[in-house]
Structures are given as structure tokens and as C-alpha cells.
Design an enzyme around this catalytic site. Structure first.
Site, PDB file in Angstrom:
ATOM      1  N   TYR A 201      -3.249  16.929  53.713  1.00 19.74           N
ATOM      2  CA  TYR A 201      -3.755  15.753  54.406  1.00 19.74           C
ATOM      3  C   TYR A 201      -5.008  16.122  55.200  1.00 19.74           C
ATOM      4  CZ  TYR A 201      -3.982  12.495  58.347  1.00 19.74           C
ATOM      5  OH  TYR A 201      -4.415  11.630  59.323  1.00 19.74           O
TER       6      TYR A 201
ATOM      7  N   ARG B 242      10.791  11.891  79.888  1.00 24.44           N
ATOM      8  CA  ARG B 242       9.897  12.764  79.123  1.00 24.44           C
ATOM      9  C   ARG B 242      10.658  13.953  78.547  1.00 24.44           C
ATOM     10  NH1 ARG B 242       6.430  14.044  82.869  1.00 24.44           N
ATOM     11  NH2 ARG B 242       7.324  16.074  83.356  1.00 24.44           N
TER      12      ARG B 242
ATOM     13  N   ASP C  76       5.672  19.997  54.650  1.00 21.16           N
ATOM     14  CA  ASP C  76       5.394  18.608  55.009  1.00 21.16           C
ATOM     15  C   ASP C  76       6.051  17.744  53.936  1.00 21.16           C
ATOM     16  OD1 ASP C  76       4.362  16.058  55.420  1.00 21.16           O
ATOM     17  OD2 ASP C  76       2.418  16.799  56.114  1.00 21.16           O
TER      18      ASP C  76
ATOM     19  N   LYS D 288       5.636   6.715  58.216  1.00 20.10           N
ATOM     20  CA  LYS D 288       5.595   6.464  56.771  1.00 20.10           C
ATOM     21  C   LYS D 288       6.981   6.059  56.270  1.00 20.10           C
ATOM     22  CE  LYS D 288       1.334   7.824  57.238  1.00 20.10           C
ATOM     23  NZ  LYS D 288       1.292   8.365  58.585  1.00 20.10           N
TER      24      LYS D 288
END
Length: 389
Positions: free
Chosen positions: A117, A65, A188, A213
Site C-alpha cells: 500500500y 485512553r 497485512d 475495510k
């Protein structure tokens, strides 16, 4: 996933920053396995790592982690491609947004472009406010920035191009004003990828991507708090062909945008690669080789009904959310990705019910253009449509 700072720390055995994008994409963060010599890194699925004595791990890893070989390698590769000092990988773009916003002190103020978005807008308006972080939206950031800055303004959030109207922002102009007031600038960069645009080079402080993406590009991973080793391995694999896919997607999107612009069934085309785009000068200044990227949107004659019919009439494009994969997609933002934003706010940002968003993949250019043309005819004439999917 976030990327910050402005200087590449070249990882061991990776190319130096003098290498060009394609070479970095293939080799950055990809050392040969020191035990087997494997050219492609193995996937490290162990949760924990052995220690030779208390507090003395065998290598540099203790618990997956906190750090994992696959995640480290992926982060080094992203940092190299974004000309960054370091990168952090999260399990989703939304987790990245949450991490950045929750790092702000209570009472902080954020300025954002209006056209973001839908998930980002939802976080800004529904979640951030519960932490007493407040966001002001503006459709004309470069014009309004000086008047919107307050003593408690800590962050400016940019999408360029924005989602879904492909509006551009002059990053350097905004960053210059922001830095005079000690304000950080976040960009972004999901719609363009590191291949087409490097916001840090234009003054931004942090770059964010939705890795599923363009960076991964194959619509097959789910990069919560940290991504799994397998997610990182998949994304790193996809990144090695980013430049090839981004070039082809841009070529296809340019052809589709020109076909749409020439159609009597189309009211407006939003594509940064067209000279008719109101901010085309920014494309020429900020994007690699003036590339427009693989994303575009357009308003179709006939309203939301025609928009829905168009998305059902395509035979190659799949009606689905997401973007940046090898396959071409279409969607209606007002009813899908941006459906949670109130109508007045959506329309003020240019997200009308007749707006269709297109993500061009890497299929054959002529086939994609022909599919758009035939779907337009069916959608606007209102004939019976058999779903091609």
C-alpha cells in the site's frame, strides 16, 4: 489495528474456540449488559471512571485512553476471528504500521514485499529512515529471503494479496526461514479479512488490518493513537456480518474477474481466485475454501487515458479510494493510492499507469458484471463519457 500471537484466550461469556467463524463473529466479545440485559453492547462515552478509593476503580476501567469497554470488546472479537491471543486497536492502519516500526531498535533492518500500500511504502521510505530503520523491498520474497537477511534484520513485512497487483506470498515458507533467524513476520491481511485468511495459522507473528475495510465493511468510521468508543462500536457491529459480506464479495469478484479475462479490451487480470493466477496454488492452500476475496486489478488496453475513462464510465462502481465496503469501488493506483511512489518503483512492482483496481461490494453479481462490460467498451473506444456518479 494489530493482532498478535497464536492462541485464543476466550473472553468470559463468549463462545469457545470450537465454534465456527460465523458464530464467533456474532458473539465473541459481545457479553450481554449485566445491568440492563442489552443484547447489543452500549457505547461507553465516558472519558474517566469513578474510584471507590485512591487507586481502586469501581470496575476494571480508569481512563478511556488506556482502556474502554467498547475497545476491549472489539479487540477480543478480532483476536477470536484471527485465532490470536490478543489484539490491539489503533485509530488507523497507518498508526498500526508506525507502532510496529517504531518498536524496533535503532539500526534495525526490515524486508518487505515490493508491492505494498502506498501509505506503507511512504512510511517505510520517508519516516522509518529518520529513526535509522531501513527497509529492503523485493518482488520475490520467497526466493530472495535468505540472501536479504542481515544480522540486524528484525522484521519481514508481507502483504498477501499485495496492493494493488494481488501478488501472493507463501506465508509458511517465509515464516520458516525467518524464525530460524529470530525474525518476526508481519502480514497485512486487509485485502482478505480474517474470514478468508488467518496468517497466524500459517506461521505469522503479527497480523494487521485497516479496520475501515472488510472488518467494519460499511465505509463509515475512522478507526491516531487509540480509536474512540464509537469507532470501536461501529467496527464491532460490522464484524458480525463479515462472513456474509466476504462470501458475497468473493462471488462477485470471481464473476467480474472472469468477465475481464474474457474481454479483448483487457491485457491482464490479477485475481487470486482465477486458476490463471501465477500463485493460484497458494490461494488453494492459504485461503478459506480457496476463495479469491473481493479485490482484483486489471490492465486495460489504451493506457492511462483508458483507465481513467473506465473509472468514469462505470454506473454502479464509485470512483474512490478505499476498499472492502458494501459498495463497489474503482480507482487508478498509479494516480491515486500509489501516486506517491516513484514511477520506476511502481512499474517494477507491476503498478502500471493502465492498471485499474476494483473492490467488489455486495451488489447483484449480474449488475456488476454488466457495468464492467459496458464501461470497458466506452473506455477503450474512447467515446464521450458522462460520469455516472
Amino acid at each position: 489495528m494489530t493482532v498478535a500471537e497464536h492462541q485464543i484466550d476466550t473472553p468470559p461469556r463468549a463462545p469457545s474456540p470450537v465454534h465456527r467463524f460465523g458464530t464467533l463473529a456474532v458473539h465473541a466479545g459481545s457479553p450481554h449488559d449485566p445491568v440492563t440485559g442489552a443484547v447489543i453492547e452500549p457505547i461507553s462515552l465516558s472519558t474517566t471512571f469513578a474510584q471507590t478509593a485512591v487507586g481502586q476503580p469501581v470496575g476494571q476501567y480508569e481512563y478511556s485512553r488506556s482502556s474502554n469497554p467498547n475497545r476491549d470488546n472489539f479487540e477480543k472479537a478480532v483476536a477470536a476471528l484471527e485465532h490470536a491471543r490478543y489484539a490491539l486497536a489503533f485509530s488507523s492502519g497507518s498508526a498500526t504500521t508506525a507502532n510496529i516500526l517504531q518498536s524496533l531498535a535503532i539500526g534495525s533492518h526490515v524486508i518487505s514485499v515490493s508491492d505494498v500500500y502506498g501509505g506503507t511504502h511512504r512510511y517505510f521510505t520517508k519516516v522509518a529512515a529518520t529513526h535509522d530503520v531501513h527497509v529492503t523491498f523485493t518482488p520475490t520474497l520467497e526466493v530472495d529471503i535468505k540472501s536479504l537477511i542481515k544480522p540486524d534484520t528484525k522484521l519481514i513485512w508481507i502483504e498477501s494479496p499485495s496492493n494493488p497487483t494481488l501478488t501472493l506470498v507463501d506465508i509458511r515458507a517465509v515464516a520458516t526461514v525467518a524464525h530460524q533467524h529470530g525474525i518476526l513476520v508481519v502480514v497485512d491481511n486487509t485485502f482478505l479479512s480474517p474470514y478468508v485468511q488467518n496468517p497466524l495459522d500459517h506461521g505469522a507473528d503479527i497480523v494487521v488490518h485497516s479496520v475501515t475495510k472488510y472488518i467494519n465493511g460499511h465505509s463509515d468510521n475512522a478507526i491516531g493513537a487509540v480509536p474512540s468508543a464509537f469507532d470501536c462500536w461501529l467496527a464491532h457491529r460490522g464484524m458480525k456480518t463479515l462472513h456474509l459480506r466476504a462470501r458475497e464479495a468473493t462471488k462477485n469478484a470471481t464473476a467480474v474477474a472472469n468477465a475481464l479475462a474474457a474481454s479483448p479490451h483487457v491485457l491482464l487480470v490479477n485475481y487470486p481466485g482465477l486458476p490463471s493466477h501465477p500463485q493460484y496454488a497458494i490461494t488453494q492452500k492459504q485461503h478459506r475454501d480457496g476463495m479469491g476475496g473481493g479485490m482484483l486489478s486489471f490492465r486495460i488496453a489504451g493506457g492511462k487515458e483508458a483507465a481513467g475513462r473506465f473509472c468514469q464510465a462505470t454506473k454502479i462502481y464509485t470512483l474512490a479510494e478505499s476498499l472492502g465496503g458494501i459498495e463497489s469501488l474503482v480507482e487508478v493506483p498509479s494516480a491515486m493510492t500509489h501516486g506517491g511512489i516513484p514511477r520506476e518503483q511502481r512499474e517494477a512492482a507491476g503498478v502500471w499507469d493502465d492498471l485499474v483496481r476494483v473492490s467488489c461490494g455486495i451488489e447483484d453479481e449480474a449488475d456488476l458484471v454488466a457495468d464492467v462490460v459496458q464501461a470497458l467498451e466506452k473506455a477503450v473506444k474512447g467515446g464521450k463519457i458522462e460520469n455516472g456518479h
